[in-house]
Design a protein around this motif. Structure first.
Motif, PDB file in Angstrom:
ATOM      1  N   LEU A  27       0.771  -1.145   0.054  1.00  0.00           N
ATOM      2  CA  LEU A  27      -0.113  -0.066   0.135  1.00  0.00           C
ATOM      3  C   LEU A  27       0.751   1.399   0.158  1.00  0.00           C
ATOM      4  O   LEU A  27       0.729   2.309  -0.711  1.00  0.00           O
ATOM      5  N   LEU A  28       1.823   1.488   0.743  1.00  0.00           N
ATOM      6  CA  LEU A  28       2.782   2.342   0.833  1.00  0.00           C
ATOM      7  C   LEU A  28       3.408   2.665  -0.448  1.00  0.00           C
ATOM      8  O   LEU A  28       3.636   3.882  -0.822  1.00  0.00           O
ATOM      9  N   ARG A  29       3.881   1.512  -1.306  1.00  0.00           N
ATOM     10  CA  ARG A  29       4.531   1.749  -2.533  1.00  0.00           C
ATOM     11  C   ARG A  29       3.545   2.123  -3.367  1.00  0.00           C
ATOM     12  O   ARG A  29       3.890   3.145  -4.178  1.00  0.00           O
ATOM     13  N   TRP A  30       2.363   1.663  -3.467  1.00  0.00           N
ATOM     14  CA  TRP A  30       1.252   2.084  -4.402  1.00  0.00           C
ATOM     15  C   TRP A  30       0.846   3.694  -4.022  1.00  0.00           C
ATOM     16  O   TRP A  30       0.611   4.439  -4.977  1.00  0.00           O
ATOM     17  N   ASN A  31       0.901   3.818  -2.806  1.00  0.00           N
ATOM     18  CA  ASN A  31       0.428   5.268  -2.386  1.00  0.00           C
ATOM     19  C   ASN A  31       1.346   6.294  -2.820  1.00  0.00           C
ATOM     20  O   ASN A  31       1.006   7.304  -2.891  1.00  0.00           O
ATOM     21  N   GLU A  32       2.712   6.173  -3.293  1.00  0.00           N
ATOM     22  CA  GLU A  32       3.333   7.013  -3.914  1.00  0.00           C
ATOM     23  C   GLU A  32       2.932   7.303  -5.372  1.00  0.00           C
ATOM     24  O   GLU A  32       3.259   8.387  -5.860  1.00  0.00           O
ATOM     25  N   LEU A  36      -4.164   6.239  -2.316  1.00  0.00           N
ATOM     26  CA  LEU A  36      -5.015   5.338  -1.669  1.00  0.00           C
ATOM     27  C   LEU A  36      -5.506   5.843  -0.432  1.00  0.00           C
ATOM     28  O   LEU A  36      -6.712   5.246   0.056  1.00  0.00           O
ATOM     29  N   VAL A  37      -4.574   6.146   0.534  1.00  0.00           N
ATOM     30  CA  VAL A  37      -5.030   6.863   1.751  1.00  0.00           C
ATOM     31  C   VAL A  37      -4.037   7.964   1.979  1.00  0.00           C
ATOM     32  O   VAL A  37      -2.962   8.518   1.336  1.00  0.00           O
ATOM     33  N   ALA A  38      -4.784   8.960   2.763  1.00  0.00           N
ATOM     34  CA  ALA A  38      -4.352  10.364   3.094  1.00  0.00           C
ATOM     35  C   ALA A  38      -2.892  10.450   3.757  1.00  0.00           C
ATOM     36  O   ALA A  38      -2.038  11.086   3.802  1.00  0.00           O
ATOM     37  N   GLU A  39      -2.950   9.443   4.727  1.00  0.00           N
ATOM     38  CA  GLU A  39      -1.521   9.409   5.422  1.00  0.00           C
ATOM     39  C   GLU A  39      -0.571   8.878   4.708  1.00  0.00           C
ATOM     40  O   GLU A  39      -0.628   7.775   3.962  1.00  0.00           O
ATOM     41  N   ARG A  40       0.690   9.062   5.325  1.00  0.00           N
ATOM     42  CA  ARG A  40       1.944   8.732   4.844  1.00  0.00           C
ATOM     43  C   ARG A  40       2.629   7.881   5.902  1.00  0.00           C
ATOM     44  O   ARG A  40       3.537   6.886   5.467  1.00  0.00           O
ATOM     45  N   ASP A  41       2.275   8.148   7.148  1.00  0.00           N
ATOM     46  CA  ASP A  41       2.935   7.405   8.107  1.00  0.00           C
ATOM     47  C   ASP A  41       2.381   5.848   8.374  1.00  0.00           C
ATOM     48  O   ASP A  41       1.240   5.734   8.724  1.00  0.00           O
ATOM     49  N   PRO A  42       3.355   4.897   8.239  1.00  0.00           N
ATOM     50  CA  PRO A  42       3.080   3.616   8.353  1.00  0.00           C
ATOM     51  C   PRO A  42       2.068   3.076   9.558  1.00  0.00           C
ATOM     52  O   PRO A  42       1.029   2.634   9.722  1.00  0.00           O
ATOM     53  N   ALA A  43       2.637   3.678  10.777  1.00  0.00           N
ATOM     54  CA  ALA A  43       1.919   3.426  11.974  1.00  0.00           C
ATOM     55  C   ALA A  43       0.373   4.220  12.071  1.00  0.00           C
ATOM     56  O   ALA A  43      -0.431   3.448  12.526  1.00  0.00           O
ATOM     57  N   ALA A  44       0.295   5.206  11.270  1.00  0.00           N
ATOM     58  CA  ALA A  44      -1.074   5.854  11.331  1.00  0.00           C
ATOM     59  C   ALA A  44      -1.993   5.097  10.596  1.00  0.00           C
ATOM     60  O   ALA A  44      -3.068   4.631  10.761  1.00  0.00           O
ATOM     61  N   ILE A  45      -1.270   4.381   9.426  1.00  0.00           N
ATOM     62  CA  ILE A  45      -2.212   3.562   8.572  1.00  0.00           C
ATOM     63  C   ILE A  45      -2.420   2.323   8.981  1.00  0.00           C
ATOM     64  O   ILE A  45      -3.705   1.817   9.184  1.00  0.00           O
ATOM     65  N   ARG A  46      -1.541   1.939   9.969  1.00  0.00           N
ATOM     66  CA  ARG A  46      -1.882   0.371  10.665  1.00  0.00           C
ATOM     67  C   ARG A  46      -2.982   0.755  11.757  1.00  0.00           C
ATOM     68  O   ARG A  46      -3.997   0.060  11.845  1.00  0.00           O
ATOM     69  N   HIS A  47      -2.923   1.738  12.244  1.00  0.00           N
ATOM     70  CA  HIS A  47      -3.922   2.023  13.493  1.00  0.00           C
ATOM     71  C   HIS A  47      -5.280   2.555  12.904  1.00  0.00           C
ATOM     72  O   HIS A  47      -6.400   1.994  13.017  1.00  0.00           O
ATOM     73  N   ARG A  48      -5.162   3.676  12.028  1.00  0.00           N
ATOM     74  CA  ARG A  48      -6.451   4.273  11.400  1.00  0.00           C
ATOM     75  C   ARG A  48      -7.172   3.336  10.455  1.00  0.00           C
ATOM     76  O   ARG A  48      -8.421   3.715  10.166  1.00  0.00           O
ATOM     77  N   HIS A  49      -6.523   2.654   9.697  1.00  0.00           N
ATOM     78  CA  HIS A  49      -7.133   1.773   8.856  1.00  0.00           C
ATOM     79  C   HIS A  49      -7.349   0.263   8.911  1.00  0.00           C
ATOM     80  O   HIS A  49      -8.214  -0.323   9.213  1.00  0.00           O
ATOM     81  N   ILE A  50      -5.969  -0.291   9.173  1.00  0.00           N
ATOM     82  CA  ILE A  50      -5.924  -1.762   9.305  1.00  0.00           C
ATOM     83  C   ILE A  50      -6.732  -2.220  10.686  1.00  0.00           C
ATOM     84  O   ILE A  50      -7.443  -3.047  10.303  1.00  0.00           O
ATOM     85  N   ALA A  51      -6.059  -1.724  11.795  1.00  0.00           N
ATOM     86  CA  ALA A  51      -6.755  -2.012  13.121  1.00  0.00           C
ATOM     87  C   ALA A  51      -8.172  -1.704  13.195  1.00  0.00           C
ATOM     88  O   ALA A  51      -9.037  -2.494  13.476  1.00  0.00           O
ATOM     89  N   ASP A  52      -8.451  -0.559  12.584  1.00  0.00           N
ATOM     90  CA  ASP A  52      -9.695  -0.284  12.527  1.00  0.00           C
ATOM     91  C   ASP A  52     -10.859  -0.944  11.791  1.00  0.00           C
ATOM     92  O   ASP A  52     -11.861  -1.297  12.221  1.00  0.00           O
ATOM     93  N   CYS A  53     -10.249  -1.654  10.794  1.00  0.00           N
ATOM     94  CA  CYS A  53     -11.158  -2.725   9.987  1.00  0.00           C
ATOM     95  C   CYS A  53     -11.268  -3.985  10.771  1.00  0.00           C
ATOM     96  O   CYS A  53     -11.949  -4.980  10.535  1.00  0.00           O
ATOM     97  N   LEU A  54     -10.052  -4.222  11.210  1.00  0.00           N
ATOM     98  CA  LEU A  54      -9.657  -5.612  11.639  1.00  0.00           C
ATOM     99  C   LEU A  54     -10.886  -5.920  12.795  1.00  0.00           C
ATOM    100  O   LEU A  54     -11.368  -6.901  13.054  1.00  0.00           O
ATOM    101  N   GLN A  55     -11.107  -4.915  13.652  1.00  0.00           N
ATOM    102  CA  GLN A  55     -12.066  -4.997  14.771  1.00  0.00           C
ATOM    103  C   GLN A  55     -13.324  -5.464  14.437  1.00  0.00           C
ATOM    104  O   GLN A  55     -14.336  -6.124  15.092  1.00  0.00           O
ATOM    105  N   LEU A  56     -13.757  -5.017  12.992  1.00  0.00           N
ATOM    106  CA  LEU A  56     -14.994  -5.635  12.412  1.00  0.00           C
ATOM    107  C   LEU A  56     -15.087  -7.273  12.535  1.00  0.00           C
ATOM    108  O   LEU A  56     -16.161  -7.650  12.550  1.00  0.00           O
TER     109      LEU A  56
END
Ligand SMILES: C[S@@+](CC[C@H](N)C(=O)[O-])C[C@H]1O[C@@H](n2cnc3c(N)ncnc32)[C@H](O)[C@@H]1O
Length: 206
Positions: A27-32, A36-56
């Motif tokens: 995702l980070l590579r394609w995001n260049e 795909l997502v507004a954030e560039r920081d991997p930790a922010a993407i992990r929390h705001r997107h991946i963890a946010d979705c995983l909880q579903l």
């Protein structure tokens, strides 16, 4: 707003964690190249997107009925959920470049139960669904007709919502009847996960 007790986000295996980390790298590579997502920081993407979705995953029904994720974008939540479920997962994304990313990700991570539909949700042919998901796509009043048309009897819709959840429910209640469950998000104190079932247009006969 009264929330039900949140269910624990499932622990993922080391193998799944590796796959999610590799997905983040891709995702980070394609995001260049494409947005795909507004954030560039991997930790922010992990929390705001991946963890946010995983909880579903904690709110999926215990069956293998197909899941349809509408407006998947970079794979949220459909592709993340596909990493922790074996049910067929249909990702519907009208933006061709985002759909190309989804296809590459599903191939790279060998997710044969994922089908990417690079078309508009209004036109896509899908089997009757046991689960409908949509995140940051549209207000509830626009999502409910989609869910009602696509869900098989007994199916559920999972809609992560921000602070507008209650207002959207109030507006939707004018035209729809449904069983509503609310769960607090573990990644955003202001957000609510809506799990909706028995969705019917108000006044409609069975
Ligand atoms: C705001 S983004 C949200 C993406 C993702 N669900 C997330 O939470 O990050 C909405 C996505 O829905 C897609 N989309 C909008 N209308 C659509 C439609 N009618 N059919 C399929 N995809 C659509 C857009 O291309 C975009 O990728």
């Amino acid at each position: 707003m009264k929330h039900a007790t949140p269910r624990a986000t499932p622990d993922v295996s080391r193998e799944t964690q590796r796959a999610l980390d590799a997905y983040l790298d891709l995702l980070l590579r394609w995001n260049e190249r494409i947005n795909l997502v507004a954030e560039r920081d991997p930790a922010a993407i992990r929390h705001r997107h991946i963890a946010d979705c995983l909880q579903l995953a904690a709110y999926l029904p215990p069956d293998d009925a197909p899941l349809g994720d509408f407006g998947s974008g970079a794979g949220f939540p459909g592709l993340v959920l596909a990493a922790v479920t074996t049910r067929p997962v249909h990702l519907v994304e009208s933006d061709k470049r985002k759909a190309a990313f989804l296809l590459e990700a599903s191939r790279t991570f060998a997710l044969p139960h994922v089908t990417v539909h690079s078309e508009r949700l209004e036109r896509v042919a899908l089997p009757p669904l046991g689960v409908v998901t949509a995140r940051a796509l549209a207000p509830l009043s626009s999502l409910l007709p989609i869910a009602a048309a696509r869900l098989r009897p007994g199916g559920v819709a999972l809609f992560p919502k921000g602070r507008t959840a209650e207002a959207e429910l109030t507006q939707a209640n004018a035209d729809w009847t449904m069983h509503v469950e609310r769960f607090p998000s573990v990644t955003d104190a202001a957000a609510t996960i809506l799990r909706l079932s028995e969705i019917r247009r108000a006044g409609a006969q069975d």
